[in-house]
Design an enzyme around this catalytic site. Structure first.
Site, mmCIF file in Angstrom:
data_model
loop_
_atom_site.group_PDB
_atom_site.id
_atom_site.type_symbol
_atom_site.label_atom_id
_atom_site.label_comp_id
_atom_site.label_asym_id
_atom_site.label_seq_id
_atom_site.Cartn_x
_atom_site.Cartn_y
_atom_site.Cartn_z
ATOM 1 N N CYS A 151 -17.538 17.019 75.248
ATOM 2 C CA CYS A 151 -17.699 16.406 73.937
ATOM 3 C C CYS A 151 -17.015 17.241 72.849
ATOM 4 O O CYS A 151 -16.833 18.450 73.015
ATOM 5 C CB CYS A 151 -19.187 16.286 73.635
ATOM 6 S SG CYS A 151 -19.561 14.940 72.521
ATOM 7 N N ASP B 69 -30.604 16.505 74.588
ATOM 8 C CA ASP B 69 -29.955 17.609 73.893
ATOM 9 C C ASP B 69 -31.045 18.508 73.307
ATOM 10 O O ASP B 69 -32.211 18.111 73.200
ATOM 11 C CB ASP B 69 -29.054 17.045 72.777
ATOM 12 C CG ASP B 69 -28.035 18.050 72.265
ATOM 13 O OD1 ASP B 69 -27.952 19.170 72.794
ATOM 14 O OD2 ASP B 69 -27.299 17.701 71.317
HETATM 15 O O1 LIG Z 1 -20.898 18.298 68.216
HETATM 16 C C1 LIG Z 1 -21.145 17.987 67.053
HETATM 17 O O2 LIG Z 1 -20.621 18.571 66.092
HETATM 18 C C2 LIG Z 1 -22.125 16.870 66.777
HETATM 19 C C3 LIG Z 1 -22.404 16.559 65.458
HETATM 20 C C4 LIG Z 1 -23.295 15.541 65.153
HETATM 21 C C5 LIG Z 1 -23.909 14.843 66.171
HETATM 22 C C6 LIG Z 1 -23.637 15.146 67.507
HETATM 23 C C7 LIG Z 1 -22.758 16.163 67.827
HETATM 24 N N1 LIG Z 1 -22.516 16.510 69.169
HETATM 25 C C8 LIG Z 1 -23.112 15.787 70.239
HETATM 26 C C9 LIG Z 1 -22.826 16.189 71.644
HETATM 27 O O3 LIG Z 1 -22.788 15.316 72.503
HETATM 28 C C10 LIG Z 1 -22.749 17.631 72.093
HETATM 29 O O4 LIG Z 1 -21.952 17.665 73.234
HETATM 30 C C11 LIG Z 1 -24.166 18.075 72.430
HETATM 31 O O5 LIG Z 1 -24.881 18.201 71.236
HETATM 32 C C12 LIG Z 1 -24.181 19.426 73.173
HETATM 33 O O6 LIG Z 1 -23.601 20.423 72.378
HETATM 34 P P1 LIG Z 1 -23.570 21.957 72.872
HETATM 35 O O7 LIG Z 1 -24.953 22.497 72.774
HETATM 36 O O8 LIG Z 1 -22.636 22.638 71.931
HETATM 37 O O9 LIG Z 1 -23.032 21.956 74.276
#
Ligand SMILES: O=C(O)c1ccccc1NCC(=O)[C@H](O)[C@H](O)COP(=O)(O)O
Length: 216
Positions: free
Chosen positions: A6, A130
């Site tokens: 993502c 998440d």
């Molecule tokens: O990634 C962002 O900036 C974001 C902003 C607002 C809503 C959702 C967002 N990301 C969603 C995702 O699917 C991420 O992959 C998920 O939160 C996992 O993130 P991480 O902990 O950094 O792997």
């Protein structure tokens, strides 16, 4: 197992990550995010991807009209709802976007959050768990307490997200594996900076996943 990476913002990185083995790429359509990409940029990237790679737009607390417009402009195959969208909202979105995968993200603060999965699981195609953060909606790098997942048995496929990295991915999957578990979602754990993916870390991730018997 499905692997979704993502926060893609760059064409060359999207293509490289698909080649490394990602089945789904996520594009952040939340304007306040440092990973935000415009529909025009998403479309440019999507046009170059193999047809079998899922193209997921990530939205939060926006209108159905906005999602429909961005999905059409960007040629998305799925949308991920990462805010406080209700079950009724998911029903209405389905009416407007039949044939598009709907993923509902739950930001897990306590075991009670997991109980809310039941109401969404009969309405959406996929759930995504998440980590909860008081100020950020996603891409936080925080992990869920995986011990909470032992009793999680939703009625639809689900993805594990939140602070996953090449180093912790096998432990996380070991804790998550169970009823309807279908894959993982990573963002900051394979990044140099927000929106700038680290292809070495993505390659390390797939090397780790290749140790799993059921990968692919
Ligand atoms: O990634 C962002 O900036 C974001 C902003 C607002 C809503 C959702 C967002 N990301 C969603 C995702 O699917 C991420 O992959 C998920 O939160 C996992 O993130 P991480 O902990 O950094 O792997």
């Amino acid at each position: 197992m499905r692997v979704k990476i993502c926060g893609i913002t760059k064409l060359d990185q999207g293509i490289a990550i698909a080649r490394l083995g990602a089945q789904a790429l996520g594009f952040i359509c939340v304007p306040a995010s440092p990973r935000y990409v415009s529909p025009e940029t998403i479309r440019l990237i999507v046009e170059q991807l193999p047809k079998n790679v899922d193209r997921i737009g990530v939205f939060a607390n926006t209108t159905i009209e906005n999602i429909c417009q961005v999905a059409a402009e960007s040629n998305l195959s799925g949308v991920q709802l990462h805010g406080n969208e209700t079950a009724e909202y998911c029903d209405r979105l389905r009416e407007f976007l039949p044939g598009i995968e709907i993923i509902k993200a739950l930001r897990v603060k306590t075991p009670e959050t997991l109980a809310t999965a039941a109401v969404y699981a009969v309405r959406v195609d996929t759930l995504l768990l998440d980590a909860y953060h008081p100020e950020q909606l996603g891409g936080t790098g925080k992990t869920i307490d995986w011990m909470m997942l032992s009793e999680f048995r939703p009625q639809c496929p689900w993805l594990l997200a939140g602070g996953l990295t090449p180093d912790n991915i096998l432990n996380a999957i070991d804790s998550a594996i169970g009823y309807n578990f279908s894959g993982v979602d990573l963002s900051s754990g394979v990044e140099i900076a927000p929106g700038d993916k680290d292809l070495t870390k993505v390659a390390q991730l797939f090397a780790k996943l290749s140790q799993l018997a059921n990968h692919r």
